[in-house]
Write a protein that holds these residues in place. Structure first.
Motif, PDB file in Angstrom:
ATOM      1  N   HIS B  58       0.854  -1.183   0.000  1.00 49.51           N
ATOM      2  CA  HIS B  58       0.000   0.000   0.000  1.00 49.51           C
ATOM      3  C   HIS B  58       0.889   1.232   0.000  1.00 49.51           C
ATOM      4  O   HIS B  58       1.774   1.353   0.856  1.00 49.51           O
ATOM      5  N   GLU B  61       4.402   2.931  -4.639  1.00 46.12           N
ATOM      6  CA  GLU B  61       4.790   3.220  -6.021  1.00 46.12           C
ATOM      7  C   GLU B  61       6.298   3.500  -6.134  1.00 46.12           C
ATOM      8  O   GLU B  61       6.925   3.170  -7.121  1.00 46.12           O
ATOM      9  N   ALA B  64       8.110   0.470  -6.722  1.00 50.58           N
ATOM     10  CA  ALA B  64       7.968   0.036  -8.110  1.00 50.58           C
ATOM     11  C   ALA B  64       8.962   0.778  -9.006  1.00 50.58           C
ATOM     12  O   ALA B  64       9.590   0.185  -9.882  1.00 50.58           O
ATOM     13  N   TYR B  76       4.716  -4.717 -12.306  1.00 47.81           N
ATOM     14  CA  TYR B  76       3.301  -4.806 -11.960  1.00 47.81           C
ATOM     15  C   TYR B  76       3.157  -4.266 -10.549  1.00 47.81           C
ATOM     16  O   TYR B  76       3.854  -4.708  -9.645  1.00 47.81           O
ATOM     17  N   LEU B  77       2.286  -3.313 -10.393  1.00 53.03           N
ATOM     18  CA  LEU B  77       2.100  -2.695  -9.092  1.00 53.03           C
ATOM     19  C   LEU B  77       0.684  -2.946  -8.599  1.00 53.03           C
ATOM     20  O   LEU B  77      -0.286  -2.543  -9.210  1.00 53.03           O
ATOM     21  N   ALA B  78       0.610  -3.691  -7.488  1.00 53.24           N
ATOM     22  CA  ALA B  78      -0.682  -3.930  -6.841  1.00 53.24           C
ATOM     23  C   ALA B  78      -0.682  -3.105  -5.573  1.00 53.24           C
ATOM     24  O   ALA B  78      -0.004  -3.448  -4.606  1.00 53.24           O
ATOM     25  N   ASP B  79      -1.379  -1.980  -5.624  1.00 55.45           N
ATOM     26  CA  ASP B  79      -1.340  -1.029  -4.517  1.00 55.45           C
ATOM     27  C   ASP B  79      -2.732  -0.900  -3.932  1.00 55.45           C
ATOM     28  O   ASP B  79      -3.644  -0.433  -4.595  1.00 55.45           O
ATOM     29  N   ASP B  80      -2.861  -1.380  -2.708  1.00 52.23           N
ATOM     30  CA  ASP B  80      -4.211  -1.401  -2.128  1.00 52.23           C
ATOM     31  C   ASP B  80      -4.094  -1.517  -0.615  1.00 52.23           C
ATOM     32  O   ASP B  80      -3.168  -2.151  -0.114  1.00 52.23           O
ATOM     33  N   LEU B 192       5.223   0.711 -16.145  1.00 52.90           N
ATOM     34  CA  LEU B 192       4.550   0.460 -14.872  1.00 52.90           C
ATOM     35  C   LEU B 192       3.113   0.037 -15.151  1.00 52.90           C
ATOM     36  O   LEU B 192       2.357   0.784 -15.782  1.00 52.90           O
ATOM     37  N   ARG B 194      -0.400  -0.985 -13.492  1.00 60.45           N
ATOM     38  CA  ARG B 194      -1.164  -1.078 -12.246  1.00 60.45           C
ATOM     39  C   ARG B 194      -2.154  -2.217 -12.357  1.00 60.45           C
ATOM     40  O   ARG B 194      -2.885  -2.324 -13.323  1.00 60.45           O
TER      41      ARG B 194
END
Lengths: 106, 352, 439, 308
Positions: B58, B61, B64, B76-80, B192, B194
């Motif tokens: 979370h 970035e 990344a 691959y950015l999994a931002d949560d 990048l 997302r």
């Protein structure tokens, strides 16, 4: 026995790497020592033949500390010290069942 | 690892590229991730393919972007918020979705506690082969493109190369500290991507209640450096010196049984037959004679330095560097030297 | 929970205990077989060989089994009298030893003991290993009714306790049937297993296939102590060791491992083990007291077998053999006593009679003066002086020069007599030595 | 509560030595044991049983018939039943196939003796060392996965929650989750007890329940054994023994020593910093001013013959 030997070593002194020998043996260390010195003062006054007759050099006098160090982890459980300590100053037990020495060949 | 010959089955050809799963905690990436990107770059180049990274968390970035600077072509950015803290279920779920989308032929994860927890779950979900704890990673050049994942086996006595011929991706976890990261290049360009996080907090049972950082914990098992003392240290004060040296080098303090028995240091530090078996990168034995019951517990160390007054001490037989001298003079000199060279050991790689 | 009661608890799963447990379990008795090692034999060291006869007596056909864990069958036995750099040897090799049924084998205790204990387990004995019997449980009358062990809730109750816990028999001491062995009743043996390729062993010892050789040696190698060395061929290794009296060891200041190292360096031995890699170092005590050190063997609720009762024929290198025989006889006695419903001390005393009347007792009685004889000799004179002189004599006997043979032979005899302490000395020595070996 | 513990019989790889001459494995005297981490799992299960009377502890193992000895040892420590899943069809399995078979076995255990609340595995095995079977089982059975647990803080059978402390590199993570869960344990979680005599006697008389492949009519035979194992061993070799430099440091490169402690210390760091150690350990070495010869002294003068 009325034997009087004159410390009769004939062969040229050989250097032995006892560490390497002991390294060949499988041990499973007991959690608590199975060998104990009953009275360190007795060792202090003794000639300490255990330092030579023990086949695993378990007994080593620490001059600085003034006490006998017992490397019980390397004990081969032969019992020589139990019989040969001149003052019966070693409390000798079997290590806890399953621990101690376990030979690979025997 | 299965023994014997597997039948030659067609290798899936729709998977391509190398994916590194980046491990971060609180926005701080573990250096093993950059090391794996370095090695990933090498094998991706050998295969003529792209290097991908997956960053989960979370507000990460920046991590990344860093992954690109360390060599990734695509991140691959999994931002949560659900990925704020590591939990197996949402991380594995997300990673599997990315793997199904990106279809890498190779996927590498750091062999940290977290990395191994995650990789085991992912490999089961995608039903593929996973080789744990590798110390060597290479690939066969095309056309076979096989991952050669080599690792110690049988209590580190044997090395084995594990192959995964029929399933993709070929997965491996790799130990920290064995591969070299590329120099960080902030000017490097990369893509990048997302990725949406599809798992919701209500679906997750696990809660991380707290993290107790415990610098005082004796962690001989994971320590990259161990400074150990024996009877030659002369007393508890001797061990104070060793603590200082260990702190400077980013390591832990170890001890022989006699020193522990003498009450100079706590039993948690004991190394050898009655204590722990350790294999750090660097082992400094101070005032230790080297009786076999101690040596069996540390002989696997990568580099061994022995300091002892007695030139015939058996410890010297297993040492890389022998220093014949008084620990009370040598150890302070080492402390002084470590300070002078401004070694900083706190960011030890092996700690992640 | 009510305490379970067994017909017998056997302490020690070595050859004596396993034989006893096997015999009883086979007859349907409920038996617990205790051992303190990780497995039976884990703490044992072999300085001898295994003989067929007693094994077949115990378990007919067992030496024919594919799993019978032996290394080589013995076809040649040599005796070496060693000077510092020489040997006078006698030996015997016979082709008849090379065909079945074989007479004896070399083996490892780590393989042999679990195999034999496994026979007892198959027969129904309950194996409780990794457990130390820490003491005896006695009732008010003093009868032994079980053992304490080092496990929680560890007491075991039985009609009879078979004490087969080896040379360091703490249970026999607790029983008071003997005090701790004196240093002149036991020897300490140290040994190495030295690995060599099979072909090398066969070449060096002139062996074919699974044939094996034993060499017992004495003389300069024991460094002025009363002692006996041994060298046995295994399939891909050599067992080399030496035992010396603990009393001599205490006086000599010689370290056991240095003693062994000097044995390995002896010119006659060095070449046999050359290029070999030490696979294991080991040490163990051996009872050497024979008949006169044997304690009472049976009492109220207990019997003693094997090393724990000094049953070793050191002259003929039989330890396991006597152990198995005594264990079998103990087992048979208890089975009979149980069948008769009489487990009294009187009934168990039949075991003692059985042992003393069998070859075990007779052989130990035959050599009963040996310990005394050896104790009366200066080992330096015996092992260095006399054996040294014998080697010197042989050297001169075989050296051809221009001197008349008669003169050389006369000098040789004179020197030999001198070494034995004069003409009377040699005769006395010969006579007493003969008597010591022949009861 | 119903706790299942997965165990494996392994050769005690800690006892394997390398023959220094032939550089091969010495396999003599390497006993078969219960994987040490699994024993801690059994111990933890038995402690749970002691805490929650009525708890049932079932041990499950996949392996050859000889693994009966390992299962008996678990019984001696207090497990209630032991199941050995043994069949040639299962042989040659890697972690993926192993976790499949074990998860099927746990389903069957649940069918026979009631729902499973907690599965415990060792953090890894001594022989395989992978640590993947635990996560594999958790994933397949959809259990909450808690690896490297060094303490179970709390189990609440009513609320069906469990709180554990996980061992991580630099600290302890406290996690709470729902039951059923799978926990993998580290050695530090407990001290394995010594079996009591009644436990030993029960164990030597105990015959483990054995299930063969035929006891799993629903099992997917393409996912078990060698066939169901995606990984194979390409090659295996004994690494060259660590060659020790064996250098005596005198503090005086190229000359006879002995030097002062400070000189020896400098020499040691020169040596260490010239190797891969700094990168491996993560030492950030302060940049040394140019022209300093790479290993300077405080006053900037070069160290004698600085090898680094």
């Amino acid at each position: 026995m009325s034997v009087q030997t004159q410390n009769g070593k004939q062969a040229a002194p050989v250097t032995v790497n006892l560490e390497a020998k002991l390294f060949t043996i499988r041990y499973k260390a007991d959690t608590a020592p199975h060998l104990a010195i009953r009275d360190q003062a007795v060792c202090a006054a003794c000639e300490r033949p255990c330092e030579t007759f023990c086949p695993a050099r378990v007994y080593e006098w620490q001059a600085g500390e003034g006490r006998m160090h017992v490397a019980f982890e390397n004990c081969l459980e032969c019992g020589t010290c139990r019989i040969a300590c001149p003052h019966q100053n070693i409390d000798w037990r079997y290590p806890t069942g399953g621990t101690g020495i376990a030979y690979r060949y025997g | 690892m299965a023994k014997g010959k597997a039948q030659e089955v067609q290798v899936p050809t729709d998977h391509e590229g190398v994916l590194i799963i980046v491990e971060q905690h609180g926005g701080q990436a573990k250096s093993v991730s950059w090391q794996l990107l370095g090695q990933g770059r090498r094998i991706a180049d050998k295969l003529g393919t792209r290097l991908m990274a997956l960053v989960m968390g979370h507000q990460v970035e920046e991590v990344a972007q860093e992954a690109i600077a360390y060599g990734a072509d695509v991140v691959y950015l999994a931002d949560d918020p659900v990925l704020e803290q590591y939990r197996t279920q949402p991380y594995a779920h997300t990673a599997v979705e990315v793997i199904r989308e990106a279809k890498p032929e190779i996927c590498l994860v750091g062999a940290t506690y977290t990395g191994r927890d995650l990789a085991g779950a992912i490999a089961t979900l995608v039903e593929t082969g996973l080789t744990a704890d590798c110390t060597q990673i290479d690939v066969e050049p095309p056309p076979s493109r096989l991952l050669l994942a080599s690792r110690p086996a049988m209590g580190e006595k044997l090395m084995a190369t594990i192959l995964c011929k029929q399933r993709r991706p070929q997965m491996a976890t790799a130990r920290p500290g064995v591969f070299e990261a590329l120099p960080k290049d902030p000017s490097r360009q990369g893509e990048l991507v997302r990725v949406p996080v599809t798992i919701r907090e209500e679906e997750i049972a696990a809660r991380v209640l707290e993290f107790i950082r415990d610098p005082n914990r004796v962690n001989l098992e994971d320590a990259p450096v161990i400074v150990a003392g024996g009877m030659g240290m002369g007393g508890p004060e001797g061990f104070e010196m060793l603590r200082e040296l260990a702190r400077l080098l980013g390591g832990e303090v170890g001890a022989t049984r006699p020193a522990v028995d003498a009450g100079w240091i706590d039993r948690a530090h004991q190394i050898g037959q009655t204590g722990q078996t350790v294999r750090p990168k660097l082992y400094i034995a101070c005032g230790i004679s080297g009786a076999v019951q101690h040596v069996v517990g540390m002989e696997g160390s990568q580099v061994i330095v022995a300091i002892n007054q007695d030139p015939d001490a058996p410890i010297f037989q297993v040492a890389d560097y022998r220093i014949v001298g008084d620990v009370h003079q040598i150890v302070p000199a080492l402390i002084e030297e470590a300070r002078r060279r401004a070694l900083v050991g706190e960011e030890a790689v092996a700690r992640g | 929970m009510a305490k379970e009661h067994f017909d017998a608890v056997v302490v020690g799963a070595g050859p004596a205990g396993a034989a006893a447990a096997y015999t009883m379990a086979k007859a349907g008795l409920s038996v617990v077989l205790l051992d303190r090692g990780e497995f039976p034999g884990a703490k044992n060291m072999f300085g001898g060989i295994i003989y067929r006869h007693e094994l077949e007596e115990l378990i007919p056909g067992c030496t024919q089994e594919r799993t019978f864990p032996v290394e080589r069958h013995i076809t040649e036995q040599r005796y070496w009298l060693l000077g510092p750099e020489s040997v006078v040897s006698i030996g015997h090799k016979h082709e008849r030893f090379n065909s079945e049924p074989y007479n004896a084998w070399s083996t490892f205790r780590v393989k042999f003991d679990p195999w034999l204990a496994g026979k007892a387990e198959e027969a129904g004995a309950l194996p409780i290993y990794q457990t130390v019997a820490t003491g005896l449980i006695r009732d008010r009358s003093g009868r032994v009714i079980g053992v304490h062990t080092d496990r929680e809730d560890g007491d075991l109750y039985a009609d009879v306790v078979v004490i087969a816990d080896g040379v360091n028999s703490l249970l026999a001491e607790e029983l008071g049937v003997h005090r701790t062995w004196r240093p002149d009743e036991v020897s300490l043996a140290v040994k190495e297993v030295i690995a060599l390729p099979r072909e090398t062993i066969e070449e060096r010892f002139n062996l074919e296939g699974r044939e094996g050789t034993t060499i017992e040696f004495l003389g300069a190698t024991s460094q002025g102590m009363t002692g006996l060395g041994f060298l046995y061929t295994n399939r891909e290794s050599i067992s080399l060791g030496i035992g010396v009296m603990v009393s001599d060891l205490m006086r000599s200041g010689v370290k056991p491992y240095e003693l062994l190292e000097s044995v390995k360096a002896h010119p006659m031995i060095r070449r046999l083990i050359k290029g070999g890699e030490t696979k294991e170092y080991s040490a163990h005590m051996i009872p050497e007291g024979a008949w006169r050190s044997m304690p009472k063997l049976a009492g109220d609720g207990w019997v003693i077998c094997g090393d724990a009762a000094q049953m070793v024929n050191f002259v003929h290198r039989e330890g396991t053999n006597l152990a198995m025989a005594s264990g079998r006889m103990a087992g048979e006695t208890i089975v009979e006593a149980k069948a008769n419903g009489d487990l009294s001390a009187q009934a168990l005393a039949a075991y003692e009679r059985r042992v003393r009347e069998s070859f075990v007792g007779k052989d130990l009685k035959k050599i009963q003066r040996m310990p005394e004889f050896l104790a009366s000799q200066d080992p330096k004179q015996l092992f260095d002086g006399l054996i040294g002189a014998l080697n010197e004599a042989a050297f001169r006997f075989f050296t051809v020069d221009s001197r008349p043979k008669a003169q050389t032979h006369k000098e040789i005899m004179q020197d030999l007599i001198q070494a034995a302490g004069g003409p009377g000395g040699l005769l006395r020595l010969a006579w007493r030595g003969w008597r010591a070996i022949n009861g | 509560m119903h706790v299942v513990v997965c165990v494996k019989q392994v050769p005690d790889s800690r006892e394997i030595r390398i023959d220094p001459v032939t550089n091969t494995l010495i396999r003599e005297g390497v006993p078969s044991i219960v994987n040490v981490f699994d024993l801690h799992g059994v111990e933890e299960a038995v402690r749970i049983k002691e805490q929650f009377p009525g708890t049932r502890v079932t041990v499950v193992s996949m392996g050859p018939k000889s693994a009966v000895a390992a299962l008996r040892e678990c019984i001696s420590l207090g497990a209630d039943e032991a199941v050995l899943v043994s069949d040639r069809a299962f042989a040659g399995a890697d972690t993926l196939a192993t976790s499949y078979v074990l998860s099927e076995a746990i389903r069957k255990v649940a069918d026979q003796w009631g729902p499973v609340d907690l599965v415990i595995c060792g953090k890894q095995t001594l022989d395989g060392d992978t640590g993947q079977v635990g996560p594999g089982i958790a994933t397949r059975l959809k259990l909450e996965q808690l690896t490297y647990v060094e303490r179970i803080r709390q189990i609440d059978p009513e609320a069906r929650r469990i709180t554990v402390e996980r061992h991580l590199e630099d600290g302890v993570e406290v996690v709470e989750t729902a039951l059923p869960a799978l926990v993998t344990v580290v050695e530090g979680i407990n001290q394995v007890r010594r079996a009591s005599m009644p436990g030993m006697l029960r164990a030597v008389r105990y015959e483990p329940i054995t299930w063969t492949v035929d006891d799993f009519p629903e099992i997917d035979r393409t996912r078990i054994g060698l066939k169901g194992s995606p990984t194979v061993v390409g090659k295996a070799w004994v690494p060259e023994p660590v060659s020790r430099a064996g250098e005596t440091l005198t503090g005086q490169d190229g000359e006879e020593g002995p030097g002062t402690p400070a000189e020896v210390a400098r020499q040691l760091f020169d040596r260490l910093l010239a190797t891969e150690l700094p990168a491996q350990i993560g030492w950030a070495v302060a940049p040394v001013p140019a022209g300093d010869g790479g290993a300077g002294t405080p006053d900037g003068s070069p160290v004698n013959g600085g090898v680094a």
